[in-house]
Design an enzyme around this catalytic site. Sequence first.
Site, PDB file in Angstrom:
ATOM      1  N   GLN A 101       0.797  -1.223   0.000  1.00 21.97           N
ATOM      2  CA  GLN A 101       0.000   0.000   0.000  1.00 21.97           C
ATOM      3  C   GLN A 101       0.825   1.266   0.000  1.00 21.97           C
ATOM      4  O   GLN A 101       2.018   1.251   0.310  1.00 21.97           O
ATOM      5  CB  GLN A 101      -0.961  -0.004   1.185  1.00 21.97           C
ATOM      6  CG  GLN A 101      -0.326  -0.411   2.496  1.00 21.97           C
ATOM      7  CD  GLN A 101      -1.374  -0.520   3.582  1.00 21.97           C
ATOM      8  OE1 GLN A 101      -1.503   0.392   4.406  1.00 21.97           O
ATOM      9  NE2 GLN A 101      -2.124  -1.605   3.620  1.00 21.97           N
ATOM     10  N   HIS A 103       0.123   5.593   0.960  1.00 22.73           N
ATOM     11  CA  HIS A 103      -0.819   6.575   1.492  1.00 22.73           C
ATOM     12  C   HIS A 103      -0.543   7.932   0.858  1.00 22.73           C
ATOM     13  O   HIS A 103       0.621   8.290   0.659  1.00 22.73           O
ATOM     14  CB  HIS A 103      -0.698   6.653   3.013  1.00 22.73           C
ATOM     15  CG  HIS A 103      -0.834   5.316   3.668  1.00 22.73           C
ATOM     16  ND1 HIS A 103      -1.980   4.565   3.556  1.00 22.73           N
ATOM     17  CD2 HIS A 103       0.033   4.568   4.388  1.00 22.73           C
ATOM     18  CE1 HIS A 103      -1.807   3.427   4.213  1.00 22.73           C
ATOM     19  NE2 HIS A 103      -0.594   3.398   4.712  1.00 22.73           N
ATOM     20  N   GLU A 138       2.420   6.788   9.112  1.00 17.69           N
ATOM     21  CA  GLU A 138       2.420   5.720  10.121  1.00 17.69           C
ATOM     22  C   GLU A 138       3.833   5.549  10.679  1.00 17.69           C
ATOM     23  O   GLU A 138       4.798   5.642   9.934  1.00 17.69           O
ATOM     24  CB  GLU A 138       2.046   4.379   9.478  1.00 17.69           C
ATOM     25  CG  GLU A 138       0.668   4.315   8.887  1.00 17.69           C
ATOM     26  CD  GLU A 138       0.454   3.140   7.937  1.00 17.69           C
ATOM     27  OE1 GLU A 138      -0.694   2.723   7.804  1.00 17.69           O
ATOM     28  OE2 GLU A 138       1.422   2.656   7.320  1.00 17.69           O
ATOM     29  N   HIS A 267       4.696   0.166   0.885  1.00 15.56           N
ATOM     30  CA  HIS A 267       5.129  -0.703   1.981  1.00 15.56           C
ATOM     31  C   HIS A 267       4.148  -1.843   2.169  1.00 15.56           C
ATOM     32  O   HIS A 267       2.993  -1.763   1.743  1.00 15.56           O
ATOM     33  CB  HIS A 267       5.272   0.098   3.280  1.00 15.56           C
ATOM     34  CG  HIS A 267       4.017   0.811   3.688  1.00 15.56           C
ATOM     35  ND1 HIS A 267       3.678   2.049   3.166  1.00 15.56           N
ATOM     36  CD2 HIS A 267       3.013   0.474   4.524  1.00 15.56           C
ATOM     37  CE1 HIS A 267       2.514   2.425   3.677  1.00 15.56           C
ATOM     38  NE2 HIS A 267       2.078   1.488   4.502  1.00 15.56           N
ATOM     39  N   ARG A 286      -3.922   0.722  -2.945  1.00 13.65           N
ATOM     40  CA  ARG A 286      -3.323  -0.608  -2.919  1.00 13.65           C
ATOM     41  C   ARG A 286      -2.493  -0.875  -4.160  1.00 13.65           C
ATOM     42  O   ARG A 286      -2.787  -0.363  -5.245  1.00 13.65           O
ATOM     43  CB  ARG A 286      -4.405  -1.663  -2.740  1.00 13.65           C
ATOM     44  CG  ARG A 286      -4.949  -1.582  -1.340  1.00 13.65           C
ATOM     45  CD  ARG A 286      -6.065  -2.533  -1.042  1.00 13.65           C
ATOM     46  NE  ARG A 286      -6.930  -1.919  -0.048  1.00 13.65           N
ATOM     47  CZ  ARG A 286      -6.712  -1.949   1.255  1.00 13.65           C
ATOM     48  NH1 ARG A 286      -5.684  -2.605   1.756  1.00 13.65           N
ATOM     49  NH2 ARG A 286      -7.518  -1.338   2.091  1.00 13.65           N
TER      50      ARG A 286
HETATM   51 ZN   LIG Z   1       0.243   1.635   5.591  1.00 15.88          ZN
END
Ligand SMILES: [Zn+2]
Length: 408
Positions: A101, A103, A138, A267, A286
Amino acid sequence: MQDKIYKIKGKVQHYAWGGYDFIPHLLSIHNAEHKPYAEYWLGAHALHTSEIILDDGSCISLYDFIQANPEFTLSNKVFSVFGELPFLLKVLDVREMLSIQVHPTKANALKGFENEENAGIPINAPHRNYRDKNHKPEVMVALSDEFWLLHGFKSLNAIEATLANTTELSILLPLFKKQGLKALYQFVMEMEQADVNAMLHTLVRKELHKKATGQLTKFDAGWWVAKLFENSDELKNIDRGIFSIYFFNIVCLKKGEGIFQQAGVPHAYLEGQNVELMANSDNVLRAGLTPKHIDVAELLKHTIIEPIIPEVLLGKPITLHSPESEYRCPVSDFALNKIQWQGTKQYETVAATPEIILAVEGGFIIQDNTGKNKVIKQGEACFITPNTEYKINSSGSVQLFKAFVPVL
Ligand SMILES: [Zn+2]
């Protein structure tokens, strides 16, 4: 008068990729049904909020409590900037690898959300890319002795060597040498499924054989490719995410080491247990290892398609000899610190912004400046309101993770 510190209980997510033992053990749950326990969420997500456990044992929603008392629970500053608790703290137990994925940045999330709203795509449609207007950086810290993940593209030399040394992929080498990494990645992401199957079928078979005969380690892409297929009888519709396993850095974090995933870095978590802290968002593009929708054009726009050297965060003491260490991230939504010691000790500090503390190992007693105590056992957590001085007491071995908003 309201309390300053609240004991809270999170929500378990039983995604199929989760492990069976780690989270049940942490939470002292007997997993008699052998259900996968993938994630444990601590925060005030609208749909999966944590609950406050009151002294009489009854529960109220942390989300509702924050909505009703925003300035008391968030501080004026955090409320005016974010309007909500801006982070979500999780424990993950990854048994089967997750999808690859990416972001989006905050600006792109806002733009993408508005475009999809204007196009009339329902918020829960499977092909919807942007479910909110927020970015989703994240940070994670390994709880297991090893945590394995894919993180960004590896060096051009390493990719060239992989293509040259992997017979089934060597057909891609001229394209890569002439037109570069972007062209290579776009090509494999846009290939017809029949061509993906043709290119990868023999390779997957070969990796299965090599893994079964002990010729691979977890630092080899082939080990993870084989893991994906070792329990399936037939190779149909081979996931194009396989290519990324050969193109990305395979990172092994040791217990206590962390990594930050900024916008645009592709990642995927491969295996292990971690603590993860993120901005409150569901925006995920994705890129493979998933039966879910892949919007290749949108993905290519938001992916950093260039080599990245993974930067491992070691956790640095906030002051000399402090039991509290920080995993510094370049975002204003959240910060993650670890508090750890052995033996009997008291630690005094102050929460400037809302904090959540989770006891990963050992338990502790926390006392606010009115003298009120809360006992937090291993696996339990507390929510601390802003501008609260507090003391933590513990004997034995204690490891706590603290999520908070950096002082703005
Ligand atoms: Zn992620």
